[in-house]
Design an enzyme around this catalytic site. Structure first.
Site, PDB file in Angstrom:
ATOM      1  N   SER A   1      46.291  63.045  -3.182  1.00 52.43           N
ATOM      2  CA  SER A   1      46.802  64.015  -3.879  1.00 52.43           C
ATOM      3  C   SER A   1      48.359  63.813  -4.185  1.00 52.43           C
ATOM      4  CB  SER A   1      46.777  65.358  -3.222  1.00 52.43           C
ATOM      5  OG  SER A   1      47.454  65.514  -2.021  1.00 52.43           O
ATOM      6  N   CYS A   2      48.746  64.091  -5.240  1.00 43.08           N
ATOM      7  CA  CYS A   2      50.374  64.144  -5.897  1.00 43.08           C
ATOM      8  C   CYS A   2      51.149  64.418  -4.612  1.00 43.08           C
ATOM      9  CB  CYS A   2      50.309  64.437  -7.074  1.00 43.08           C
ATOM     10  SG  CYS A   2      51.743  64.153  -8.102  1.00 43.08           S
ATOM     11  N   PRO A   3      52.317  63.899  -4.467  1.00 48.97           N
ATOM     12  CA  PRO A   3      52.565  62.576  -4.976  1.00 48.97           C
ATOM     13  C   PRO A   3      52.300  61.146  -4.431  1.00 48.97           C
ATOM     14  CG  PRO A   3      54.271  63.419  -3.737  1.00 48.97           C
ATOM     15  CD  PRO A   3      53.236  64.343  -3.442  1.00 48.97           C
TER      16      PRO A   3
END
Length: 80
Positions: free
Chosen positions: A18-20
């Site tokens: 998942s981001c980041p």
């Protein structure tokens, strides 16, 4: 961007992160390679392309190409 994919010297697989996470994985690799190295970042996170383009502009590295693989993207970056 050309239709021929760049030859990657190194691959960073961040599929499922998942981001980041994908961008952080890339930055970690960038710090350990020489200028001119082409890194292929594999990511399934839809925000990675925008985040990476912004990071490349700010850092002076070059986003060469983005290839949609259906279940993930291959993003090619040349380290400057």
């Amino acid at each position: 961007m050309s239709e021929t994919e760049p030859d990657a010297d190194v691959t960073v697989n961040a599929v499922g992160s998942s981001c980041p996470g994908p961008l952080m994985d890339l930055i970690g690799k960038v710090k350990s390679v020489d200028a001119g190295t082409v890194i292929r970042l594999q990511s399934s996170n839809e925000r990675t392309q925008d985040d990476l383009a912004e990071w490349a502009d700010e850092s002076g590295n070059e986003l060469l190409q983005v290839v949609d693989r259906g279940d993930h993207w291959d993003l090619y970056v040349e380290v400057q």
